[in-house]
Write a protein that holds these residues in place. Structure first.
Motif, mmCIF file in Angstrom:
data_model
loop_
_atom_site.group_PDB
_atom_site.id
_atom_site.type_symbol
_atom_site.label_atom_id
_atom_site.label_comp_id
_atom_site.label_asym_id
_atom_site.label_seq_id
_atom_site.Cartn_x
_atom_site.Cartn_y
_atom_site.Cartn_z
ATOM 1 N N LYS A 244 0.836 -1.214 0.000
ATOM 2 C CA LYS A 244 0.000 0.000 0.000
ATOM 3 C C LYS A 244 0.865 1.257 0.000
ATOM 4 O O LYS A 244 0.504 2.258 -0.605
ATOM 5 N N PHE A 245 2.019 1.206 0.696
ATOM 6 C CA PHE A 245 2.942 2.335 0.653
ATOM 7 C C PHE A 245 3.490 2.511 -0.767
ATOM 8 O O PHE A 245 3.697 3.626 -1.220
ATOM 9 N N GLN A 246 3.734 1.381 -1.439
ATOM 10 C CA GLN A 246 4.254 1.451 -2.806
ATOM 11 C C GLN A 246 3.264 2.127 -3.748
ATOM 12 O O GLN A 246 3.655 2.932 -4.586
ATOM 13 N N THR A 247 2.004 1.799 -3.620
ATOM 14 C CA THR A 247 1.012 2.290 -4.582
ATOM 15 C C THR A 247 0.302 3.566 -4.130
ATOM 16 O O THR A 247 -0.105 4.362 -4.957
ATOM 17 N N ASN A 248 0.145 3.751 -2.825
ATOM 18 C CA ASN A 248 -0.642 4.885 -2.337
ATOM 19 C C ASN A 248 0.173 6.050 -1.797
ATOM 20 O O ASN A 248 -0.331 7.164 -1.749
ATOM 21 N N ARG B 229 9.437 0.901 -6.306
ATOM 22 C CA ARG B 229 10.458 -0.136 -6.119
ATOM 23 C C ARG B 229 11.356 0.151 -4.919
ATOM 24 O O ARG B 229 11.987 -0.752 -4.388
ATOM 25 N N GLU B 230 11.427 1.409 -4.502
ATOM 26 C CA GLU B 230 12.262 1.758 -3.354
ATOM 27 C C GLU B 230 11.630 1.369 -2.021
ATOM 28 O O GLU B 230 12.291 1.376 -0.993
ATOM 29 N N VAL B 231 10.362 1.036 -2.033
ATOM 30 C CA VAL B 231 9.660 0.678 -0.802
ATOM 31 C C VAL B 231 9.725 -0.837 -0.619
ATOM 32 O O VAL B 231 9.040 -1.595 -1.293
ATOM 33 N N THR B 232 10.555 -1.250 0.325
ATOM 34 C CA THR B 232 10.694 -2.671 0.640
ATOM 35 C C THR B 232 9.882 -2.989 1.893
ATOM 36 O O THR B 232 9.344 -2.084 2.540
ATOM 37 N N VAL C 100 12.615 17.079 -3.364
ATOM 38 C CA VAL C 100 14.016 16.721 -3.579
ATOM 39 C C VAL C 100 14.142 15.321 -4.161
ATOM 40 O O VAL C 100 14.724 15.119 -5.221
ATOM 41 N N TYR C 101 13.577 14.332 -3.464
ATOM 42 C CA TYR C 101 13.733 12.947 -3.894
ATOM 43 C C TYR C 101 12.676 12.513 -4.906
ATOM 44 O O TYR C 101 12.850 11.522 -5.584
ATOM 45 N N GLN C 102 11.591 13.222 -4.968
ATOM 46 C CA GLN C 102 10.493 12.986 -5.907
ATOM 47 C C GLN C 102 9.979 11.545 -5.878
ATOM 48 O O GLN C 102 9.714 10.944 -6.908
ATOM 49 N N THR C 103 9.838 11.010 -4.673
ATOM 50 C CA THR C 103 9.308 9.655 -4.517
ATOM 51 C C THR C 103 7.803 9.645 -4.310
ATOM 52 O O THR C 103 7.185 8.580 -4.389
ATOM 53 N N VAL C 104 7.232 10.812 -4.012
ATOM 54 C CA VAL C 104 5.788 10.910 -3.824
ATOM 55 C C VAL C 104 5.219 11.945 -4.792
ATOM 56 O O VAL C 104 5.909 12.882 -5.191
#
Length: 134
Positions: free
Chosen positions: A31-35, A42-45, A96-100
């Motif tokens: 859910k963290f990966q998709t939401n 892919r960075e969310v393990t 900065v990291y643009q992960t969200v």
């Protein structure tokens, strides 16, 4: 004392929302990966989910403790700092990291932003109430 009741209610609501994130971190990291981290799933393990969950559990406990007695400066300060840290975390992840994405960061940014502003603006009011009660 109406504002103290309002802050207490807000902190309990935030704590309950954070409990949901704790559950997802431990039992459903996808859910963290998709939401949440939807720009870099892919960075969310599983480990990342659990670390996020335990950090969130700690901030949930701070909210509950502060809701119990928001007039203690050290408790108030620690809770306030947890909101500042959350705000900084999501702003860094967004810009900065643009992960969200904006869509996934909006809810945490609103909660952390409102809480930071409320607690920052109310620091003197809430922490000096303890002196009046003694």
């Amino acid at each position: 004392m109406q504002s103290v009741k309002a802050l207490r209610r807000w902190l309990v609501i935030v704590a309950l929302l954070r409990l949901l994130a704790v559950f997802l971190g431990y039992f459903n990291h996808t859910k963290f990966q998709t939401n949440l981290f939807d720009n870099s799933p892919r960075e969310v393990t599983e480990l990342c989910g659990r670390v996020f969950a335990i950090w969130t559990l700690l901030t949930c406990a701070l909210c509950c403790i502060c809701a119990r007695n928001p007039c203690v400066p050290s408790i108030y300060g620690a809770t306030f700092f947890s909101f500042v840290a959350a705000l900084c975390f999501f702003l860094l992840e967004l810009f900065v990291y643009q992960t969200v994405s904006w869509k996934s960061a909006l809810q945490p940014l609103i909660v952390a932003g409102v809480s930071t502003l409320w607690m920052g603006a109310g620091w003197n009011y809430y922490t000096t109430l303890s002196l009046d009660l003694e």
